[in-house]
Design a protein around this motif. Structure first.
Motif, PDB file in Angstrom:
ATOM      1  N   GLN A  46      -7.783  -9.055  -2.500  1.00 53.25           N
ATOM      2  CA  GLN A  46      -6.388  -9.363  -2.166  1.00 53.25           C
ATOM      3  C   GLN A  46      -5.901 -10.633  -2.844  1.00 53.25           C
ATOM      4  OE1 GLN A  46      -4.972 -11.897  -0.032  1.00 53.25           O
ATOM      5  NE2 GLN A  46      -6.912 -12.923   0.318  1.00 53.25           N
ATOM      6  N   GLY A  47      -6.792 -11.566  -3.119  1.00 52.24           N
ATOM      7  CA  GLY A  47      -6.380 -12.777  -3.813  1.00 52.24           C
ATOM      8  C   GLY A  47      -6.351 -12.625  -5.320  1.00 52.24           C
ATOM      9  N   ALA A  48      -7.113 -11.664  -5.833  1.00 52.58           N
ATOM     10  CA  ALA A  48      -7.215 -11.502  -7.282  1.00 52.58           C
ATOM     11  C   ALA A  48      -6.013 -10.764  -7.872  1.00 52.58           C
ATOM     12  CB  ALA A  48      -8.497 -10.758  -7.630  1.00 52.58           C
ATOM     13  N   TRP A  49      -5.571  -9.694  -7.242  1.00 51.69           N
ATOM     14  CA  TRP A  49      -4.488  -8.883  -7.785  1.00 51.69           C
ATOM     15  C   TRP A  49      -3.368  -8.759  -6.769  1.00 51.69           C
ATOM     16  CZ3 TRP A  49      -8.813  -4.974  -8.775  1.00 51.69           C
ATOM     17  CH2 TRP A  49      -9.458  -5.286  -9.959  1.00 51.69           C
ATOM     18  N   PHE A  50      -2.658  -9.808  -6.548  1.00 51.38           N
ATOM     19  CA  PHE A  50      -1.567  -9.765  -5.577  1.00 51.38           C
ATOM     20  C   PHE A  50      -0.357  -9.097  -6.207  1.00 51.38           C
ATOM     21  CE2 PHE A  50       2.066 -11.455  -3.267  1.00 51.38           C
ATOM     22  CZ  PHE A  50       1.656 -11.223  -1.971  1.00 51.38           C
ATOM     23  N   PRO A  51       0.368  -8.249  -5.583  1.00 51.60           N
ATOM     24  CA  PRO A  51       0.294  -7.665  -4.255  1.00 51.60           C
ATOM     25  C   PRO A  51      -0.476  -6.355  -4.194  1.00 51.60           C
ATOM     26  CG  PRO A  51       2.403  -7.084  -5.181  1.00 51.60           C
ATOM     27  CD  PRO A  51       1.658  -7.912  -6.215  1.00 51.60           C
ATOM     28  N   GLY A  52      -0.806  -5.779  -5.369  1.00 52.24           N
ATOM     29  CA  GLY A  52      -1.518  -4.500  -5.371  1.00 52.24           C
ATOM     30  C   GLY A  52      -2.900  -4.595  -4.745  1.00 52.24           C
ATOM     31  N   GLY A  53      -3.584  -5.702  -4.968  1.00 47.95           N
ATOM     32  CA  GLY A  53      -4.900  -5.889  -4.373  1.00 47.95           C
ATOM     33  C   GLY A  53      -4.844  -5.966  -2.862  1.00 47.95           C
ATOM     34  N   LEU A  54      -3.772  -6.553  -2.350  1.00 50.92           N
ATOM     35  CA  LEU A  54      -3.589  -6.644  -0.902  1.00 50.92           C
ATOM     36  C   LEU A  54      -3.423  -5.256  -0.298  1.00 50.92           C
ATOM     37  CD1 LEU A  54      -3.052  -8.279   1.688  1.00 50.92           C
ATOM     38  CD2 LEU A  54      -0.658  -8.358   1.003  1.00 50.92           C
ATOM     39  N   LEU A  55      -2.596  -4.436  -0.930  1.00 51.56           N
ATOM     40  CA  LEU A  55      -2.404  -3.066  -0.437  1.00 51.56           C
ATOM     41  C   LEU A  55      -3.677  -2.249  -0.558  1.00 51.56           C
ATOM     42  CD1 LEU A  55       1.130  -2.347  -1.917  1.00 51.56           C
ATOM     43  CD2 LEU A  55       0.534  -2.912   0.442  1.00 51.56           C
ATOM     44  N   LEU A  56      -4.414  -2.442  -1.638  1.00 50.42           N
ATOM     45  CA  LEU A  56      -5.675  -1.725  -1.820  1.00 50.42           C
ATOM     46  C   LEU A  56      -6.705  -2.160  -0.782  1.00 50.42           C
ATOM     47  CD1 LEU A  56      -7.105   0.338  -3.600  1.00 50.42           C
ATOM     48  CD2 LEU A  56      -7.815  -1.543  -5.064  1.00 50.42           C
TER      49      LEU A  56
END
Length: 141
Positions: A46-56
């Motif tokens: 979630q911190g690496a690819w915000f906002p897609g990482g958060l949703l993932l």
């Protein structure tokens, strides 16, 4: 004198509680550990690819919680990975004496923490509960 609201003597609801089998305990322990692994992976993602990482990360947690409930056939299958997820996330939020921490003070971290808890509660609440066997009639009638 028996009460009309009392379950029949042969039904699953009238049976006393007993300890789970070793296999069921192992499955729930595995789901607990898998919940901790998903929490660590989600915290990094979630911190690496915000906002897609958060949703993932939140989607992966929801998938684990729902999958655990469906695999075990009860709400405990959703609670076990949710408990592992929650304990791992709480341990990751604690700062160390060296000043290292995994979560930044940004909005994404708070959405991951609070959103993951909300997803865990929703999945554990909406998971299918145990139902007694028998014909497809309404319970309580």
């Amino acid at each position: 004198m028996s009460s009309p609201n009392r379950a029949a003597a042969g039904s699953a609801l009238a049976q006393p509680l007993r300890l789970p089998s070793a296999g069921r305990f192992a499955v729930h322990l595995g789901l607990f550990l898998l919940g901790a692994v998903v929490a660590v992976a989600g915290a990094l993602l979630q911190g690496a690819w915000f906002p897609g990482g958060l949703l993932l990360a939140l989607g992966g947690a929801a998938g684990l919680f729902v999958g655990g409930a469906l695999a075990t056939g009860g709400r405990a299958g959703a609670v076990a990975p949710a408990a592992g997820w929650l304990i791992a996330v709480v341990l990751l939020t604690a700062s160390r004496p060296e000043g290292d921490f995994l979560f930044a003070a940004g909005a994404g971290s708070y959405v991951f923490l609070l959103g993951g808890m909300a997803v865990a509660v929703m999945c554990a609440t909406l998971a299918p509960g145990r139902q007694p066997g028998g014909s497809a009639v309404r319970l309580g009638k």
